[in-house]
Enzyme design. Structure first.
Site, PDB file in Angstrom:
ATOM      1  N   LYS A 115      50.342   2.504  28.083  1.00  0.00           N
ATOM      2  CA  LYS A 115      51.001   1.875  26.933  1.00  0.00           C
ATOM      3  C   LYS A 115      50.056   1.645  25.766  1.00  0.00           C
ATOM      4  O   LYS A 115      50.480   1.736  24.603  1.00  0.00           O
ATOM      5  CB  LYS A 115      51.699   0.571  27.331  1.00  0.00           C
ATOM      6  N   ASN A 150      49.828  -6.659  22.795  1.00  0.00           N
ATOM      7  CA  ASN A 150      48.789  -6.612  23.816  1.00  0.00           C
ATOM      8  C   ASN A 150      47.594  -5.761  23.386  1.00  0.00           C
ATOM      9  O   ASN A 150      46.687  -5.515  24.156  1.00  0.00           O
ATOM     10  CB  ASN A 150      49.383  -6.044  25.118  1.00  0.00           C
ATOM     11  N   HIS A 201      49.636  -6.315  39.237  1.00  0.00           N
ATOM     12  CA  HIS A 201      49.799  -7.724  38.865  1.00  0.00           C
ATOM     13  C   HIS A 201      50.865  -8.423  39.697  1.00  0.00           C
ATOM     14  O   HIS A 201      51.587  -9.303  39.193  1.00  0.00           O
ATOM     15  CB  HIS A 201      50.135  -7.840  37.374  1.00  0.00           C
TER      16      HIS A 201
END
Length: 453
Positions: A120, A143, A189
């Site tokens: 990404k 981000n 995660h």
């Protein structure tokens, strides 16, 4: 700075005063809101003293508050702020949600939202590059780069390109992206979610926030991504939810030096799909693919000496993100990759990398995962147990032949030896420069924000 009258006269609590938290405070104050702010460290609290009320939101009456703004790094599944805010009926949100609410006061614009476990950041930077090369006013945030609220508003016709982690999506309720992209989903995660399905659901929320007529693009190479695409199509069967197309770019990928390998073919196809959804033609976006310089720590070519290429892929913190890096150099007629890996493991094996093991001349294991990885790999390839990065780089340089690649692609987090993957990649770059007589290659972007999948 982005401000909005929608915040005027409202009360917010801000928990976590790193860059995104401090920027949120600045936006809310400039917009006429009242703020209670807290951080566990005293320095940021002292910096805001007398401008806001310094108070831990866990200890105050939140009745009437419009929201508790938290850093994406706050684990909502375990932190008591989730329950505390729920008792008062107050939403827990992030800076991306504040941006979403502020959009009505901004000049006419569009928003691109990009998420996925792997790729990404590169795709976000690539979309930003394509827009810049076409002369479209654009900002890159989320981000990657600076907090979005700290950016100056774009003029009419601008495009905000946001990289969005699952953590940021969890804190967002109303961001309706004109174009949204999900590249892929693989386990990562999972300490923040009950299970993999919960993590995938978080990604899917980006598309649930879209409105009819807005474009939803999907990588479609894995079942979880396909499932989210199917749900998007069912929810809004308007023809605007579709897979990206890599086939039309395969024959020209060789023209893009910083976009090699099958993973970067997907990234380029995704960026092209976004560009076309925004109204660009192939004649506008295709030439810009060749001038994209790439991002630090993501298949970053940091040097070449005596015919040996050195590649910093420190951002590859799980086996799924290592596999494309190995694939990018697996086409040689002999094993040519000297693979440096290890750190804090996120999984029990390297199964996603196995199909490329034949391309590996030697593996150099480091860090906490070193002994485990050495035991896993020894039956199929030559392994050097090194423990420290410098030793691994030295041995790889001694063994590499012209045409070989020394690849740092760790398949692990960095926290056993380095503060983050960026410091690990910087250290690799410096080691290569010191041992080959080169100079460290300067980075082209500084990546900051809520590092998450």
């Amino acid at each position: 700075m982005i401000v909005s009258p929608i915040f005027a006269g409202k009360r917010y609590a801000v928990l976590g005063l790193a860059r995104s938290g401090l920027t949120a405070v600045a936006t809310l104050l400039a917009s006429g809101a009242e703020i209670s702010a807290w951080d566990r460290e005293p320095q940021p609290r002292e910096a805001l003293d007398k401008r806001v009320t310094i108070a831990d939101p866990l200890t105050i009456d939140l009745t009437g508050y419009a929201g508790v703004v938290v850093s994406p790094g706050v684990p909502l599944n375990t932190h008591p702020i989730t329950e505390a805010a729920a008792r008062y009926g107050v939403p827990v949100i992030g800076d991306i949600e504040l941006f979403a609410q502020a959009r009505a006061a901004l000049p006419s614009h569009r928003v691109v939202g990009i998420t996925g476990t792997n790729g990404k950041s590169t795709t976000t930077a690539l979309v930003h590059h394509l827009l810049e090369q076409a002369g479209v006013p654009t900002k890159m945030a989320g981000n990657i780069g600076a907090p979005i609220l700290g950016e100056e508003p774009l003029p009419s016709g601008g495009v905000y390109v946001l990289e969005l982690s699952s953590y940021q999506i969890d804190l967002t309720r109303s961001l309706a992206c004109e174009v949204a992209l999900l590249l892929n989903i693989t386990p990562d995660h999972l300490d923040r979610y009950d299970d993999f399905e919960g993590y995938a659901f978080s990604k899917g929320r980006l598309f649930a926030m879209q409105e009819s007529g807005q474009v939803a693009l999907f990588g479609c190479d894995d079942p979880p991504t396909n499932a989210i695409k199917a749900a998007a199509v069912q929810r809004r069967p308007d023809g605007h939810a579709r897979c990206i197309d890599t086939d039309t770019l395969k024959d020209v990928q060789a023209n893009w030096p910083s976009l090699q390998g099958p993973h970067n073919l997907q990234n380029a196809a995704a960026a092209a799909g976004i560009a076309e959804a925004l109204g660009m033609t192939r004649a506008e976006w295709e030439p810009a693919l060749a001038t994209f310089r790439g991002l630090p720590h993501r298949m970053e070519r940091v040097g070449q000496k005596n015919g040996v290429l050195f590649v910093n892929d420190s951002k590859a913190t799980n086996p799924a993100s290592v596999a494309p890096a190995l694939a990018a150099f697996a086409g040689a007629d002999r094993p040519c990759i000297h693979w440096i890996l290890g750190g804090v493991p996120k999984g029990e094996d390297l199964g996603e990398c196995e199909e490329h093991f034949g391309a590996i001349a030697a593996a150099y294991t480091i860090g906490e995962a070193g002994p485990k990885f050495a035991a896993l790999l020894s039956p199929t390839m030559h392994v050097e147990r090194c423990e420290m990065m410098g030793e691994a780089v030295r041995r790889a340089i001694e063994a590499a032949k012209p045409g070989d690649v020394v690849l740092l692609s760790p398949a692990c987090a960095s926290f056993d030896q380095f503060r983050d993957y960026e410091k690990r990649g910087d250290h690799f770059r410096e080691m290569v420069a010191a041992m080959t007589g080169g100079s460290p290659k300067p980075t082209t972007h500084r990546i900051e924000g809520a590092s998450a999948a």
